[in-house]
Write a protein that holds these residues in place. Sequence first.
Motif, mmCIF file in Angstrom:
data_model
loop_
_atom_site.group_PDB
_atom_site.id
_atom_site.type_symbol
_atom_site.label_atom_id
_atom_site.label_comp_id
_atom_site.label_asym_id
_atom_site.label_seq_id
_atom_site.Cartn_x
_atom_site.Cartn_y
_atom_site.Cartn_z
ATOM 1 N N ARG B 63 9.213 2.084 1.377
ATOM 2 C CA ARG B 63 9.016 1.812 -0.050
ATOM 3 C C ARG B 63 10.019 0.796 -0.560
ATOM 4 O O ARG B 63 9.948 0.353 -1.698
ATOM 5 N N SER B 64 11.015 0.482 0.281
ATOM 6 C CA SER B 64 12.110 -0.398 -0.151
ATOM 7 C C SER B 64 12.815 -0.962 1.077
ATOM 8 O O SER B 64 12.593 -0.487 2.207
ATOM 9 N N ARG B 66 15.885 -0.551 1.617
ATOM 10 C CA ARG B 66 16.759 0.560 2.027
ATOM 11 C C ARG B 66 16.076 1.456 3.066
ATOM 12 O O ARG B 66 16.694 1.903 4.025
ATOM 13 N N LEU B 105 3.542 -3.420 -0.165
ATOM 14 C CA LEU B 105 4.745 -4.227 -0.396
ATOM 15 C C LEU B 105 4.565 -5.707 -0.085
ATOM 16 O O LEU B 105 5.435 -6.519 -0.410
ATOM 17 N N GLU B 314 14.676 -7.187 1.346
ATOM 18 C CA GLU B 314 15.557 -6.512 0.391
ATOM 19 C C GLU B 314 15.555 -7.224 -0.958
ATOM 20 O O GLU B 314 15.517 -6.578 -2.005
ATOM 21 N N PHE B 317 11.650 -6.903 -2.467
ATOM 22 C CA PHE B 317 11.194 -5.543 -2.777
ATOM 23 C C PHE B 317 11.963 -4.942 -3.959
ATOM 24 O O PHE B 317 11.514 -3.961 -4.565
ATOM 25 N N ALA B 318 13.136 -5.512 -4.272
ATOM 26 C CA ALA B 318 13.913 -5.007 -5.414
ATOM 27 C C ALA B 318 13.247 -5.334 -6.747
ATOM 28 O O ALA B 318 13.622 -4.775 -7.789
#
Lengths: 320, 320
Positions: B63-64, B66, B105, B314, B317-318
């Motif tokens: 989902r991210s 991270r 995404l 990163e 996706f933020a």
Amino acid sequence: MFWVDGLECGYYDRPTLAGHVSGQLAAVTVTIAFWEDTLESMDAIVKWHELARQNSDLVVIARSGRDIIEAGEAGKTAIVLGAQNSTPINDRIGFVELLHDMGLLVMQLTYNTQNAIGGSCYDQNDNGLTRFGGNVIREMNRVGMLIDLSHVGERTGRDAIAASEVPVAVTHANPRSLYEHPRNKSDRLLKELTEAGGMLGLAAYNNISGPYGESLATWCEMVARAVELIGIDSVGIGTDLSQNAPPSHRVWMRKGRWTQDEGVGATLPGVTPPDLWLKSTTQFPAVAEGLATAGFSADEVDKIMGKNWLRLYERVFAGN
Amino acid sequence: MFWVDGLECGYYDRPTLAGHVSGQLAAVTVTIAFWEDTLESMDAIVKWHELARQNSDLVVIARSGRDIIEAGEAGKTAIVLGAQNSTPINDRIGFVELLHDMGLLVMQLTYNTQNAIGGSCYDQNDNGLTRFGGNVIREMNRVGMLIDLSHVGERTGRDAIAASEVPVAVTHANPRSLYEHPRNKSDRLLKELTEAGGMLGLAAYNNISGPYGESLATWCEMVARAVELIGIDSVGIGTDLSQNAPPSHRVWMRKGRWTQDEGVGATLPGVTPPDLWLKSTTQFPAVAEGLATAGFSADEVDKIMGKNWLRLYERVFAGN
């Protein structure tokens, strides 16, 4: 103060949302679908996103119990997206999770007709929860979506209470022992509901309130009777208020796609419903006063006005 | 070590996912849609949820950024849900956010045909990004969905690079100056792409690799040429690998719903493509060795094998 309206319909605009805030509501559960399928429900969610963005000083769309508390603390109203039917999932078990991902936090198992999950309160027979229905309940429990039984049939409702691993709700109905109506709930169901930690949102909707729907005072009397019946921790408010709704909205609610008959109504034959005493959520402070006048303590008023909902929402929305 | 395959198609099962893990991939971006509409794309997401649940010891759905790092640290592969077309949004701007809510995404603006957003690399003309396309890009930027230009036409691609406020990607294509093919990208577009912080995922797909697709060694030579062209920080891998795909899958990819002609192909007329040197993601360690043999330092190999993708993921996706 965390007041909650557990169920509303209607059309929203800035004045209506401002009314929620001036009514001091921390959360309102709205209806994004009566008969709408997946795509139509997604269109409705998109409209809420737009409305929430345009009125971000007034409302936020809730994704969790935490969001409601934060909204209340910030003097805003959290909009809880709910559906009064399971049509948003298009009879696909996997869509429960996807709808939840999109923010749907409350879903009624059936509206006014039987579906793949179970029976409705208006059909002649109710065969109870289906195998698919059992799977939907397990999935709703898992992802954190509140099960609503308001329009669900007696047998399916009791089956659902037994099947669910987390508390469920009747978000907008009244006890049938106080006013006889197919939409209202039997003492037996209410007992099983509340013993499992679930709760009842009492409706202001006049069709299902009978004589108790005449005024704020009579409605508060109904609240007092309901509390005697199921206890102070199991009662909340689900007004079933429908603001700004054009006549076509009422036709859609009742007719949906299941009948050609525009005359189908939720009113008992021959009965013309009186005006609703509740016109807007701006009256919530007056409701709190009415409950105090009816004899409830400040702590009891808080529970009825929202604390009970908040406890249930926090538990259920956390998932299983 | 955070190796990434920026684009795959194919059908997945436990052995394929185990191959990702043994190939030491921290992330693989998969294709949930070529021509699938909203409901079909949701069905595909549901299948991925099921597969990920059944193989939760091997994969997680990202989902991210991270999530990718955590997957890599746990010795798992993060599945990044991507679409090779914008059909999942059913031409509704608001569905970008809803698809993102469901975990999508990465989205390519067009596949092999012109659509409401812009032109494809295969159509005779490309009129550039439409007004709707500009809105979609702004919305993708906002919610945190990576814009993929691989099959997008030259003019629409360059417009999209200019319109996007965050870096975009060509996830699976090669430089046209190394191998002439409509799917490959002009030096001009690659320059604008990388100057805006975007990157190119080099494809192993033999149809667009030409002589560089003959072996791992020749492919690594193409990587070296691409790095000379656009720099070490702008190159990654997007294999375009399609494991377990039955012939019907290839027909669907090419024919979709836009033609009755099953003979439409991505192969140049008269050319029978050679076997692909890359058969499975288990070969990723061999790719790393091949790049080292081609003269890249350990740090450079890391960048090409995944660090560049991870940095882009990163950032994008933020959200914006």
